[in-house]
Structures are given as C-alpha cells and as structure tokens.
Design a protein around this motif. Structure first.
Motif, PDB file in Angstrom:
ATOM      1  N   ARG A   1       0.850  -1.181   0.000  1.00 29.47           N
ATOM      2  CA  ARG A   1       0.000   0.000   0.000  1.00 29.47           C
ATOM      3  C   ARG A   1       0.890   1.236   0.000  1.00 29.47           C
ATOM      4  O   ARG A   1       1.809   1.345   0.825  1.00 29.47           O
ATOM      5  CB  ARG A   1      -0.912  -0.013   1.222  1.00 29.47           C
ATOM      6  N   ALA A   2       0.638   2.127  -0.952  1.00 30.95           N
ATOM      7  CA  ALA A   2       1.367   3.390  -1.051  1.00 30.95           C
ATOM      8  C   ALA A   2       0.378   4.505  -0.764  1.00 30.95           C
ATOM      9  O   ALA A   2      -0.515   4.768  -1.575  1.00 30.95           O
ATOM     10  CB  ALA A   2       1.976   3.546  -2.440  1.00 30.95           C
ATOM     11  N   ASP A   3       0.516   5.135   0.404  1.00 31.63           N
ATOM     12  CA  ASP A   3      -0.496   6.065   0.901  1.00 31.63           C
ATOM     13  C   ASP A   3      -1.837   5.336   0.935  1.00 31.63           C
ATOM     14  O   ASP A   3      -1.972   4.340   1.622  1.00 31.63           O
ATOM     15  CB  ASP A   3      -0.540   7.339   0.059  1.00 31.63           C
ATOM     16  N   ASP A   4      -2.828   5.763   0.152  1.00 31.67           N
ATOM     17  CA  ASP A   4      -4.142   5.119   0.208  1.00 31.67           C
ATOM     18  C   ASP A   4      -4.394   4.198  -0.981  1.00 31.67           C
ATOM     19  O   ASP A   4      -5.538   3.806  -1.218  1.00 31.67           O
ATOM     20  CB  ASP A   4      -5.243   6.172   0.291  1.00 31.67           C
ATOM     21  N   ARG A   5      -3.338   3.846  -1.726  1.00 35.12           N
ATOM     22  CA  ARG A   5      -3.529   3.019  -2.914  1.00 35.12           C
ATOM     23  C   ARG A   5      -2.799   1.684  -2.767  1.00 35.12           C
ATOM     24  O   ARG A   5      -1.601   1.644  -2.465  1.00 35.12           O
ATOM     25  CB  ARG A   5      -3.030   3.749  -4.159  1.00 35.12           C
ATOM     26  N   TYR A   6      -3.523   0.594  -2.983  1.00 31.52           N
ATOM     27  CA  TYR A   6      -2.920  -0.738  -2.949  1.00 31.52           C
ATOM     28  C   TYR A   6      -2.164  -1.010  -4.251  1.00 31.52           C
ATOM     29  O   TYR A   6      -2.525  -0.500  -5.310  1.00 31.52           O
ATOM     30  CB  TYR A   6      -4.013  -1.809  -2.784  1.00 31.52           C
ATOM     31  N   PHE A   7      -1.117  -1.841  -4.141  1.00 32.96           N
ATOM     32  CA  PHE A   7      -0.451  -2.320  -5.350  1.00 32.96           C
ATOM     33  C   PHE A   7      -0.160  -3.800  -5.207  1.00 32.96           C
ATOM     34  O   PHE A   7       0.020  -4.322  -4.106  1.00 32.96           O
ATOM     35  CB  PHE A   7       0.816  -1.514  -5.670  1.00 32.96           C
ATOM     36  N   THR A   8      -0.152  -4.469  -6.352  1.00 32.70           N
ATOM     37  CA  THR A   8      -0.037  -5.930  -6.349  1.00 32.70           C
ATOM     38  C   THR A   8       1.392  -6.415  -6.481  1.00 32.70           C
ATOM     39  O   THR A   8       1.764  -7.407  -5.856  1.00 32.70           O
ATOM     40  CB  THR A   8      -0.872  -6.537  -7.488  1.00 32.70           C
ATOM     41  N   PHE A   9       2.214  -5.733  -7.293  1.00 31.13           N
ATOM     42  CA  PHE A   9       3.570  -6.243  -7.492  1.00 31.13           C
ATOM     43  C   PHE A   9       4.665  -5.200  -7.347  1.00 31.13           C
ATOM     44  O   PHE A   9       5.777  -5.541  -6.955  1.00 31.13           O
ATOM     45  CB  PHE A   9       3.698  -6.978  -8.836  1.00 31.13           C
ATOM     46  N   CYS A  10       4.422  -3.917  -7.669  1.00 31.94           N
ATOM     47  CA  CYS A  10       5.521  -2.970  -7.548  1.00 31.94           C
ATOM     48  C   CYS A  10       5.035  -1.540  -7.452  1.00 31.94           C
ATOM     49  O   CYS A  10       3.893  -1.208  -7.798  1.00 31.94           O
ATOM     50  CB  CYS A  10       6.508  -3.102  -8.714  1.00 31.94           C
ATOM     51  N   ALA A  11       5.933  -0.688  -6.980  1.00 35.93           N
ATOM     52  CA  ALA A  11       5.766   0.759  -7.013  1.00 35.93           C
ATOM     53  C   ALA A  11       7.157   1.345  -7.173  1.00 35.93           C
ATOM     54  O   ALA A  11       8.167   0.643  -6.984  1.00 35.93           O
ATOM     55  CB  ALA A  11       5.103   1.273  -5.736  1.00 35.93           C
ATOM     56  N   GLY A  12       7.234   2.611  -7.534  1.00 33.07           N
ATOM     57  CA  GLY A  12       8.547   3.204  -7.724  1.00 33.07           C
ATOM     58  C   GLY A  12       8.509   4.708  -7.633  1.00 33.07           C
ATOM     59  O   GLY A  12       7.507   5.344  -7.977  1.00 33.07           O
ATOM     60  N   LEU A  13       9.603   5.272  -7.152  1.00 32.97           N
ATOM     61  CA  LEU A  13       9.764   6.721  -7.065  1.00 32.97           C
ATOM     62  C   LEU A  13      11.092   7.068  -7.734  1.00 32.97           C
ATOM     63  O   LEU A  13      12.153   6.616  -7.291  1.00 32.97           O
ATOM     64  CB  LEU A  13       9.775   7.160  -5.599  1.00 32.97           C
ATOM     65  N   GLY A  14      11.020   7.811  -8.842  1.00 34.03           N
ATOM     66  CA  GLY A  14      12.247   8.183  -9.527  1.00 34.03           C
ATOM     67  C   GLY A  14      12.257   7.765 -10.983  1.00 34.03           C
ATOM     68  O   GLY A  14      11.268   7.919 -11.710  1.00 34.03           O
ATOM     69  N   LEU A  15      13.375   7.188 -11.409  1.00 35.33           N
ATOM     70  CA  LEU A  15      13.616   6.944 -12.824  1.00 35.33           C
ATOM     71  C   LEU A  15      12.602   6.009 -13.450  1.00 35.33           C
ATOM     72  O   LEU A  15      12.108   6.268 -14.557  1.00 35.33           O
ATOM     73  CB  LEU A  15      15.032   6.379 -13.020  1.00 35.33           C
ATOM     74  N   ASP A  16      12.267   4.885 -12.791  1.00 36.78           N
ATOM     75  CA  ASP A  16      11.348   3.930 -13.422  1.00 36.78           C
ATOM     76  C   ASP A  16       9.975   4.560 -13.637  1.00 36.78           C
ATOM     77  O   ASP A  16       9.326   4.337 -14.664  1.00 36.78           O
ATOM     78  CB  ASP A  16      11.248   2.631 -12.609  1.00 36.78           C
ATOM     79  N   ALA A  17       9.533   5.408 -12.694  1.00 38.17           N
ATOM     80  CA  ALA A  17       8.248   6.084 -12.857  1.00 38.17           C
ATOM     81  C   ALA A  17       8.311   7.114 -13.980  1.00 38.17           C
ATOM     82  O   ALA A  17       7.340   7.296 -14.731  1.00 38.17           O
ATOM     83  CB  ALA A  17       7.841   6.750 -11.553  1.00 38.17           C
ATOM     84  N   ALA A  18       9.443   7.792 -14.118  1.00 38.19           N
ATOM     85  CA  ALA A  18       9.592   8.756 -15.205  1.00 38.19           C
ATOM     86  C   ALA A  18       9.568   8.055 -16.563  1.00 38.19           C
ATOM     87  O   ALA A  18       9.044   8.590 -17.546  1.00 38.19           O
ATOM     88  CB  ALA A  18      10.892   9.539 -15.032  1.00 38.19           C
ATOM     89  N   VAL A  19      10.120   6.847 -16.623  1.00 42.58           N
ATOM     90  CA  VAL A  19      10.073   6.063 -17.871  1.00 42.58           C
ATOM     91  C   VAL A  19       8.623   5.688 -18.191  1.00 42.58           C
ATOM     92  O   VAL A  19       8.176   5.792 -19.340  1.00 42.58           O
ATOM     93  CB  VAL A  19      10.951   4.806 -17.748  1.00 42.58           C
ATOM     94  N   ILE A  20       7.870   5.255 -17.194  1.00 33.17           N
ATOM     95  CA  ILE A  20       6.468   4.899 -17.413  1.00 33.17           C
ATOM     96  C   ILE A  20       5.675   6.123 -17.878  1.00 33.17           C
ATOM     97  O   ILE A  20       4.814   6.016 -18.762  1.00 33.17           O
ATOM     98  CB  ILE A  20       5.881   4.288 -16.127  1.00 33.17           C
ATOM     99  N   ARG A  21       5.957   7.277 -17.298  1.00 36.22           N
ATOM    100  CA  ARG A  21       5.301   8.509 -17.757  1.00 36.22           C
ATOM    101  C   ARG A  21       5.582   8.744 -19.239  1.00 36.22           C
ATOM    102  O   ARG A  21       4.670   9.069 -20.016  1.00 36.22           O
ATOM    103  CB  ARG A  21       5.799   9.694 -16.938  1.00 36.22           C
ATOM    104  N   ARG A  22       6.815   8.539 -19.664  1.00 38.77           N
ATOM    105  CA  ARG A  22       7.177   8.725 -21.069  1.00 38.77           C
ATOM    106  C   ARG A  22       6.456   7.707 -21.952  1.00 38.77           C
ATOM    107  O   ARG A  22       5.977   8.041 -23.043  1.00 38.77           O
ATOM    108  CB  ARG A  22       8.696   8.588 -21.212  1.00 38.77           C
ATOM    109  N   VAL A  23       6.359   6.453 -21.489  1.00 38.50           N
ATOM    110  CA  VAL A  23       5.672   5.421 -22.266  1.00 38.50           C
ATOM    111  C   VAL A  23       4.188   5.763 -22.402  1.00 38.50           C
ATOM    112  O   VAL A  23       3.595   5.616 -23.482  1.00 38.50           O
ATOM    113  CB  VAL A  23       5.859   4.041 -21.607  1.00 38.50           C
ATOM    114  N   GLU A  24       3.555   6.199 -21.305  1.00 39.09           N
ATOM    115  CA  GLU A  24       2.134   6.536 -21.369  1.00 39.09           C
ATOM    116  C   GLU A  24       1.872   7.691 -22.330  1.00 39.09           C
ATOM    117  O   GLU A  24       0.860   7.705 -23.041  1.00 39.09           O
ATOM    118  CB  GLU A  24       1.615   6.864 -19.970  1.00 39.09           C
ATOM    119  N   ARG A  25       2.782   8.648 -22.380  1.00 43.13           N
ATOM    120  CA  ARG A  25       2.615   9.738 -23.341  1.00 43.13           C
ATOM    121  C   ARG A  25       2.730   9.217 -24.767  1.00 43.13           C
ATOM    122  O   ARG A  25       1.982   9.650 -25.666  1.00 43.13           O
ATOM    123  CB  ARG A  25       3.662  10.816 -23.078  1.00 43.13           C
TER     124      ARG A  25
END
Length: 310
Positions: free
Chosen positions: A133-157
C-alpha cells in the motif's frame, strides 16, 4: 456462483475474439455478468459495485492497470476486511506485460490462462496473498519513485500518441529518459523507518511486493529476487545513476542469478512500513501506472489481503 467480468477494451492484446471466447467459457461455469471500462478509474467503480452486490468472483480481462484498479475497488481505503468476505479475483492476461498474472504462475497466453482459471473455479481453488500500500492506494507487485516512474510517464505519453506498449518502447523510453538533460537523476530521496537511521541520498527507488519486478518478453527482471506475496515489501534503491554504476547494476539485475550489490546499491528485505521523502516532486508509479509527482509516500505491507483464483 456469481461472477463479474471486467473488460478493458483498450488493453494491448484484448480483442473481440478473446472476449467472446472468454465469456462463453466462463458462462459454462458461473452466472456471469459482463461490464466494459469506459475511462480511467471505471474498473475500480465496477469492483466496488461487485462488492456491494455480493458477487463471488471478479474476473479481469486487461493489463496490470486494470487489475490494480479492480483491487483498489475491492478493498476499502480504511483497510481490508477478512478476505473471505470479499469477491475473489481472477486475472486473464490481456495487457502487454501482465506481470501480476505471471507472478501468480498463470500462463502468459490468455487461452491457457483461461483454462487454468476455469479449472480453479471448478475446484474452488484460491490463494490468499499480501499486497503493498502506497499512501491510500494498494499495489499488487511494484511501485517506484524516480527513474522507473519517469520512464512509465514517457511510455504513457507515447501510447497517448498511438504507440503500442512493447518491450522495445520501454527500452527506448528508458534510454531517452536517462540521457535527457535534467532527467531527474539527482539523489534527492530519503527512506525513513521506525527505530532505524534514515537512508539518505537515494536517486531512484523500486519497491516490490513480489518477484519479478517486470518482464522483457519472456525474461523476468528481478531487482529484488527474494520478494514474495507471503512476505513484506522489498526495496532496491540506487544512490547514484552515473553510467558505470547504473550499467553494472542493470547487468546484475538481468543476470540469471540476480544479486544487485555495490556501494551505490541499497537493498532491504521484508519491510512492514517505511516512508520515502524527496527534496522536490519526483515521478511516482504503482503497478506500472504513472501517478504523478510526489514529495512523500508512506508504504505499508498488507498481509493476507486478497483471495485470488489461480
């Protein structure tokens, strides 16, 4: 047995044919209701309705983002009740990577995965797993703060411009993000735990609830190979993202026996709770979905939170 099938029609590998075959197969075993997601967050709303209507099972046909929404709809924000009082979750892989389904041991192919789920439904076979759980959100396999999240942001765009989510797109996005001037690679993150000194000067942090973290086609990527649904949360953080250190760590992660180590590497195993703080807003992701920028995230292990059919 009453079941709700939540279909994401925009998932990468979901087709009309796969949906129709799945519907016919499920209707041979359960009293099936089918709903289609129409917007982001809709799958969570449908899952909450399934809880209120006392469905026995919720089945997803989509990717990891659809699964994450359904999980957050099934479980109340105040904390999960006894798992037996909630609908069980069954996951048919329909996305580009399907990390959660594969981490449960389900086949990558949706036809074979459907067969496993049908057999489990007939045998009433379930498994109860822990979540993060990250703050009020559950996650099943992973979470990230930093580079991996920035990569996902780029992929979603890129996906918003019509690109298909493929391993190649993720790799190109990772290289582009890493090389981008001012690409948010500074060590601005601190990890805090109760009764432990803070870990300062972290450039990027990966949090896992299970292994692997992701896949490159059929190859698992394992920053924290000991992570498990049955234990607490595992962390891998890099204190620097200089090219030699980053390349060495990536090679260790991608090896057949991953064991990332070195003076720039921080690894922590089986954590129950911790906080990440950043000196400025940093990209944040949960289960491969970009969630904006954060300066603080509280992480908690939630043991035995969810029944899954597998």
């Amino acid at each position: 047995m009453r079941a709700l099938l939540v279909v994401n029609p925009k998932a990468t590998t979901t087709t009309d044919r796969s949906r129709d075959v799945l519907v016919r197969a499920l209707r041979s075993e359960v009293d099936l209701h089918v709903e289609y997601t129409r917007r982001r967050g809709h799958a969570a709303a449908l899952a909450r309705e399934a809880v209120a209507a006392r469905f026995d099972v919720v089945v997803t046909l989509g990717g990891d983002g659809t699964v994450n929404e359904v999980v957050n709809g099934l479980l109340p924000a105040a904390g999960p009740p006894e798992p037996a009082t909630l609908p069980a979750l069954a996951v048919v892989p329909g996305g580009s990577t399907n990390v959660f389904a594969r981490a449960l041991g389900l086949p990558r192919d949706w036809v074979e995965g459907t067969g496993v789920i049908l057999e489990a439904l007939r045998q009433r076979r379930t498994r109860t797993i822990g979540l993060g759980r990250a703050d009020d959100r559950y996650f099943t396999f992973c979470a990230g703060l930093g580079l991996d999240a920035a990569v996902i942001r780029r992929v979603e765009r890129a996906r918003g411009r019509g690109r298909t989510a493929t391993p190649g797109l993720y790799l190109r996005s990772a290289v582009a993000q890493y090389l981008m001037p001012g690409g948010h690679r500074e060590p601005v993150i601190t990890l805090e735990r109760t009764d432990e000194p803070p870990e300062t000067g972290l450039a990027t942090v990966i949090v896992q609830n299970t292994a692997p973290w992701t896949y490159l086609n059929s190859r698992p990527v394992n920053p924290n190979p000991e992570a498990s649904f049955d234990l607490g949360l595992d962390v891998l953080a890099l204190r620097a993202l200089h090219l030699p250190a980053t390349a060495r760590t990536l090679a260790q992660i991608l090896s057949r026996r991953p064991n990332p180590r070195g003076r720039h590497v921080l690894r922590l195993h089986d954590l129950r709770a911790f906080t990440l703080r950043a000196e400025r807003p940093v990209a944040f992701q949960v289960d491969g979905e970009y969630c904006g920028e954060r300066e603080k995230v509280d992480f908690t292990d939630v043991p035995r939170a969810l029944r899954v059919i597998c």
